[in-house]
Design a protein around this motif. Structure first.
Motif, PDB file in Angstrom:
ATOM      1  N   MET A   1       0.840  -1.200   0.000  1.00 61.42           N
ATOM      2  CA  MET A   1       0.000   0.000   0.000  1.00 61.42           C
ATOM      3  C   MET A   1       0.877   1.252   0.000  1.00 61.42           C
ATOM      4  N   ILE A   2       0.404   2.272  -0.701  1.00 60.49           N
ATOM      5  CA  ILE A   2       1.054   3.581  -0.681  1.00 60.49           C
ATOM      6  C   ILE A   2       0.075   4.568  -0.059  1.00 60.49           C
ATOM      7  N   GLU A   3       0.527   5.282   0.984  1.00 62.02           N
ATOM      8  CA  GLU A   3      -0.303   6.275   1.654  1.00 62.02           C
ATOM      9  C   GLU A   3       0.343   7.650   1.495  1.00 62.02           C
ATOM     10  N   ILE A   4      -0.323   8.529   0.768  1.00 65.46           N
ATOM     11  CA  ILE A   4       0.153   9.891   0.523  1.00 65.46           C
ATOM     12  C   ILE A   4      -0.769  10.825   1.289  1.00 65.46           C
ATOM     13  N   THR A   5      -0.192  11.622   2.195  1.00 61.66           N
ATOM     14  CA  THR A   5      -1.011  12.446   3.076  1.00 61.66           C
ATOM     15  C   THR A   5      -0.560  13.902   3.044  1.00 61.66           C
ATOM     16  N   ASP A   6      -1.426  14.776   2.547  1.00 58.83           N
ATOM     17  CA  ASP A   6      -1.208  16.237   2.561  1.00 58.83           C
ATOM     18  C   ASP A   6       0.159  16.621   1.997  1.00 58.83           C
ATOM     19  N   VAL A   7       0.533  16.037   0.878  1.00 62.68           N
ATOM     20  CA  VAL A   7       1.857  16.277   0.294  1.00 62.68           C
ATOM     21  C   VAL A   7       1.829  17.497  -0.630  1.00 62.68           C
TER      22      VAL A   7
ATOM     23  N   VAL B   1       4.045   7.056   2.919  1.00 55.21           N
ATOM     24  CA  VAL B   1       4.366   5.799   3.607  1.00 55.21           C
ATOM     25  C   VAL B   1       4.139   4.645   2.640  1.00 55.21           C
ATOM     26  N   ILE B   2       5.146   3.794   2.500  1.00 57.59           N
ATOM     27  CA  ILE B   2       5.082   2.639   1.596  1.00 57.59           C
ATOM     28  C   ILE B   2       5.155   1.371   2.426  1.00 57.59           C
ATOM     29  N   ASN B   3       4.067   0.615   2.419  1.00 58.42           N
ATOM     30  CA  ASN B   3       3.976  -0.613   3.226  1.00 58.42           C
ATOM     31  C   ASN B   3       4.427  -0.388   4.666  1.00 58.42           C
TER      32      ASN B   3
ATOM     33  N   ASP C   1       7.987   5.099   6.202  1.00 59.80           N
ATOM     34  CA  ASP C   1       7.997   6.472   5.701  1.00 59.80           C
ATOM     35  C   ASP C   1       9.198   6.692   4.797  1.00 59.80           C
ATOM     36  N   ILE C   2       8.967   7.215   3.583  1.00 63.01           N
ATOM     37  CA  ILE C   2      10.045   7.399   2.615  1.00 63.01           C
ATOM     38  C   ILE C   2      11.026   8.485   3.055  1.00 63.01           C
TER      39      ILE C   2
ATOM     40  N   LYS D   1      14.868   1.535   3.845  1.00 66.61           N
ATOM     41  CA  LYS D   1      13.902   0.465   4.111  1.00 66.61           C
ATOM     42  C   LYS D   1      12.696   0.597   3.189  1.00 66.61           C
ATOM     43  N   ALA D   2      12.217   1.829   2.995  1.00 71.10           N
ATOM     44  CA  ALA D   2      11.056   2.046   2.130  1.00 71.10           C
ATOM     45  C   ALA D   2      11.353   1.611   0.703  1.00 71.10           C
TER      46      ALA D   2
END
Length: 240
Positions: free
Chosen positions: A1-7, A59-61, A64-65, A71-72
């Motif tokens: 999953m990829i979670e993109i928040t307020d970027v 956040v990737i799986n 946090d990138i 790790k990401a």
């Protein structure tokens, strides 16, 4: 999953991506659409850690990138829109280099190199340097490299560009197989017909802002009113 928040991302005082929030689920092919200059490539470069974020988080799986980029990056494979790196390496050298980076054991890498290069029809060019490859062949080499460590997340920026019809079909089949296996496929393309055929869910951005996110069937409900995906895309991006 990829979670993109307020970027958000700014260049030279101009906002290229503004407060973008997206959730890219597992087990689906997710289409990322927008006109030229909409912020697609900038977003992808932030997801992959090539560009820093001005604000927000990606956040990737679960990783946090920004705070743990190494790790990401182990969670995903990335196919850029231009495959022009490491051109002095031979095809086989390049694939072994990528396998070394991701710690793929020798027995597994050899089997995978053989399998994927035969699938994408570049096995006979592995002893040639990448700079002698056509654009389409370089794209195939990068695709093979992405597959070597079997990533949980694929990030593909215009991956079909330059591919012959057979290889394009093979790639689309691989994408569907990976999604059906529960992996995340994040796919940017200008070819709306391919998006309509292939994607389970789509997001459309314009001028750095999200205009639509939803499943393909939600868009197709609009088609029943006589709209095509092309006309709906133009309407959402203000070009109708």
């Amino acid at each position: 999953m990829i979670e993109i928040t307020d970027v958000s991302k700014n260049f030279g005082g101009r906002t290229v991506v503004r407060d973008l929030t997206l959730q890219v689920p597992e087990g689906k092919i997710f289409g990322f659409l927008g006109p030229n200059g909409a912020g697609k490539s900038t977003t992808i470069k932030m997801i992959t850690g090539i560009l820093p974020l001005d604000s927000g988080s990606i956040v990737i799986n679960g990783t946090d990138i920004t705070t743990d980029p190494l790790k990401a990056k182990r969670h995903f494979g990335y196919v850029p829109d231009k495959s022009d790196a490491f051109l002095r390496l031979k095809g086989r050298e390049y694939l072994n280099f990528i396998a070394d980076i991701y710690g793929v054991p020798e027995d597994q890498r050899n089997d995978r190199i053989t399998y994927y290069t035969e699938q994408l029809d570049i096995n006979e060019a592995l002893e040639d340097q990448l700079h002698t490859y056509s654009h389409g062949m370089r794209q195939k080499a990068v695709l093979c490299g992405v597959l070597l460590h079997q990533p949980d997340v694929w990030i593909l920026d215009e991956p079909l560009t330059g591919l012959d019809p057979k290889s394009a079909y093979t790639l689309k089949k691989l994408m569907r197989e990976q999604a059906d296996a529960g992996k995340t496929i994040f796919f940017s393309s200008h070819v709306l017909e391919v998006v309509e055929q292939l994607c389970d869910e789509v997001a459309i951005i314009d001028k750095g802002e999200l205009r639509f996110q939803g499943e393909m069937h939600e868009l197709k409900e609009e088609f029943r009113e006589g709209k095509t995906l092309e006309s709906l895309f133009l309407e959402l991006t203000g070009d109708a």
